[in-house]
Each structure stands twice: as structure tokens, then as C-alpha cells.
Design an enzyme around this catalytic site. Structure first.
Site, PDB file in Angstrom:
ATOM      1  CG  ASP A 266       3.863   4.140   9.367  1.00 28.29           C
ATOM      2  OD1 ASP A 266       4.121   3.396  10.324  1.00 28.29           O
ATOM      3  OD2 ASP A 266       3.112   3.812   8.433  1.00 28.29           O
ATOM      4  N   GLY A 301      -4.761   9.558   2.964  1.00 29.68           N
ATOM      5  CA  GLY A 301      -3.717   8.647   2.515  1.00 29.68           C
ATOM      6  C   GLY A 301      -2.580   8.530   3.526  1.00 29.68           C
TER       7      GLY A 301
END
Ligand code: ADP
Length: 315
Positions: A266, A301
Site C-alpha cells: 500500500d 503495523g
């Protein structure tokens, strides 16, 4: 004349994560650690990654009128993403239920929720956002017909970037608009559906390009990436000599100690889409994106791991 460098059209999810000693089998209950709730979803991740780098970024998405939706809106606004296009209601916010065992293997159940209610009509209503954004990027965690509507509504000089994740066969109309189509190995294989002309990533890139995209990027994790596009007329004659009119170039990997690769794709896609809008070539934009992806894997994360523009350094 452009309000935004990048408009992301995509998903927003709450990631609900529980560490467990062992992932449960059928009919089994296991006790785990404390619940951690993280903002996620590929659309929200891309928007946060771009905004953190310094891009003027907007998100077109849908969340539920609930606590998870407010958590997502908060994280988007904190990163500097314009959220006027984040619609509310219709279903609960999308959720990913994630259990992680000590070896790092996970089991995930996704409830698309409101993401599944982002409709072609919502895209039509967001016409102004589409017209005032330099680049539009999308993924496939929203209905395919919504992505099709984005492609149909692109302004004449608009640029469209697609990461087809989770992958599925794509209509020609969508493939033809991609500039580039960004895939990892798994996504490349699904999109090609057995039509790859060889085993090397270069072969997949050429095969993908033959399906219609204007350009293709294949991400290769720690091995970097490669970019492929139709060569211009001169290079088609005297480029790599194979005369197929396709130029393929490797993007050198950036060596880092990887801690957690969640969200790397992403961050890579967001960085690449943003740089393309500033006039960078595909190879230049992918080189910058590789630095951003590498920085993202050095921290745990997804959104928490995305670097700022200052951390990455000059494009
Ligand atoms: P996805 O998450 O979609 O599978 P990749 O794992 O290929 O995508 O990661 C996207 C990009 O992030 C890669 O092309 C690379 O530039 C960067 N990246 C990912 N993993 C690493 C790593 N271990 N070391 C350095 N860069 C990485």
C-alpha cells in the site's frame, strides 16, 4: 487547478487483532491476549501513506455510522487526508478479524460491511473530486462495478493506478485504463489466469502488458520491483533488441532489516501514484516507491509504519 495530487478510491477497515497461542480449529474456543484495534483497509492505508509523504490526498470510501468508522476518520484526518469523500452509513464499518500465533502465521476473516456499499452512484456523486485530482488510485476491496465507474468517469487527462488486490480477473475496460497496473507475484498469476508466457517476473510483466494496461509494475518484496511499458518509437527499434516494443527495467531493492511487511504494498503504490502525478517517469517513481516500501517494513503495523517525506528524503 488541481485540489489534490492523489484521490484514492477504496476500502477502510478496522483491523481487530488478537495474539493466540494456537489458532482455533472447527468448534474450538481458545483464549488470546488483549484486543488491539488498528485503522486499515487498502484504500485508507494508501491515503494515509500518501498524505504522510506530503501529497495532497483525498479518499473516496464508505464507513459505518459507528465507533470503527470514527476511528478511521480520526486516523485519516490526523495524517492530513481530506475526508469529505468518506461517506457514512448503509452497513457497519468493514472489519478484519485477525488471529496471530507465535510463529507470526495468521487467520483472517473480513467482513466488507460498508466497503461493499460503495456504489457506482457514489462515484458519480464524487465527480468534482475526480475532476480535481491529478491521479486516481484504486484497489479491489470495493465492488468491481464501482472501480469500473471510476474508470468511466476519469477526466480526459486523468491518470489511473490500480493495485488489483484481492486479485480477480479484470474486464478489458479496466485493464486498458491502468497506467500502471501494480501487482505482486500472486496478483500477477491470478490476473493472467495461466496466460503467463514464462516463469520470470519479466515474463509476467510482458504478458500483463499484452492484456491492455498502458504500463505494469511488478513488486518483488525484498527483491525490489520491475517496471514495464511500451517503448517509444525510437527505443522500439533499437532498445533491448528483441523487437517486441516493450521496455522492462528492474528497480533495485533497498536493503533494510525487515520487521513487518504489512502495508508495504500500500505504501509503495501510494508513493508511486503520487510521484507520477508530479511528472516523474515510471522508473523514477518506482525507485522512490521502493524506498518508501522499504521504510515501511522496518516498523510494525500498517499505517503506523508509514514514513514521512522527511524520513524518506528527497525524491
Ligand atoms: P505486497 O505487500 O503487495 O505483496 P511487496 O511485498 O512486493 O508487496 O512489497 C511492496 C514493495 O515494498 C516492494 O516492491 C519493495 O520495494 C518494498 N519491500 C517489501 N518488502 C521489503 C523488504 N523486505 N525489504 C526492502 N523492501 C521491501
Amino acid at each position: 487547478m488541481y485540489d489534490y495530487d492523489l484521490l484514492v478510491v477504496g476500502s477502510a477497515n478496522a483491523d481487530l487483532v488478537i495474539d493466540v497461542e494456537r489458532r482455533p480449529g472447527a468448534g474450538e474456543t481458545v483464549l488470546g491476549g488483549d484486543l488491539a484495534v488498528h485503522p486499515g483497509g487498502k484504500g485508507a492505508n494508501q491515503a494515509v501513506a500518501a498524505a504522510r509523504l506530503g501529497a495532497r490526498t483525498a479518499l473516496l470510501a464508505r464507513v459505518g455510522d459507528d465507533g470503527h468508522g470514527r476511528l478511521l476518520l480520526d486516523s485519516l484526518r490526523t495524517a492530513g487526508v481530506a475526508t469529505a469523500g468518506v461517506l457514512t452509513g448503509g452497513a457497519p464499518t468493514g472489519v478484519a478479524l485477525i488471529t496471530v500465533d507465535p510463529s507470526g502465521d495468521n487467520s483472517i476473516v473480513v467482513s466488507p460491511g460498508a466497503n461493499g456499499r460503495l456504489t457506482p452512484g457514489d462515484v458519480r456523486d464524487a465527480d468534482r473530486l475526480l475532476r480535481t485530482s491529478r491521479v486516481v488510485s484504486a484497489q479491489l476491496e470495493i465492488p468491481l462495478e464501482t472501480v469500473v465507474e471510476v474508470v468511466r468517469r476519469l477526466p480526459e487527462d486523468g491518470r489511473f493506478v490500480l493495485n488489483p488486490s484481492p486479485p480477480r480477473p479484470l474486464p478489458r475496460e479496466v485493464l486498458a485504463a491502468c497506467d500502471p497496473l501494480i501487482v505482486n507475484e500472486h496478483e500477477a498469476k491470478v490476473i493472467l489466469g495461466g496466460a503467463a508466457a514464462g516463469d520470470a517476473p519479466e515474463d509476467w510483466a510482458r504478458s500483463l502488458l499484452a492484456e491492455g494496461p498502458r504500463s505494469v509494475v511488478v513488486t518483488l518484496g525484498a527483491e525490489g520491483a520491475l517496471v514495464a511499458s511500451a517503448a517509444d518509437a525510437d527505443e522500439a527499434r533499437d532498445g533491448d533488441g528483441d523487437g517486441d516494443g516493450v521496455e522492462v527495467a528492474r528497480v533495485a531493492p533497498v536493503r533494510v532489516d525487515a520487521v513487518d511487511t504489512t502495508g508495504a504494498g500500500d505504501a509503495f503504490t501510494a508513493a508511486l501514484a503520487w510521484r507520477l502525478g508530479t511528472g516523474a517517469t515510471l522508473a523514477e517513481a518506482a525507485g522512490y516507491a521502493a524506498r518508501v516500501g522499504a521504510a515501511a517494513v522496518t516498523r510494525r503495523g500498517a499505517q503506523e509504519s508509514f514514513p514521512t517525506g522527511a524520513e524518506v528524503g528527497a525524491p
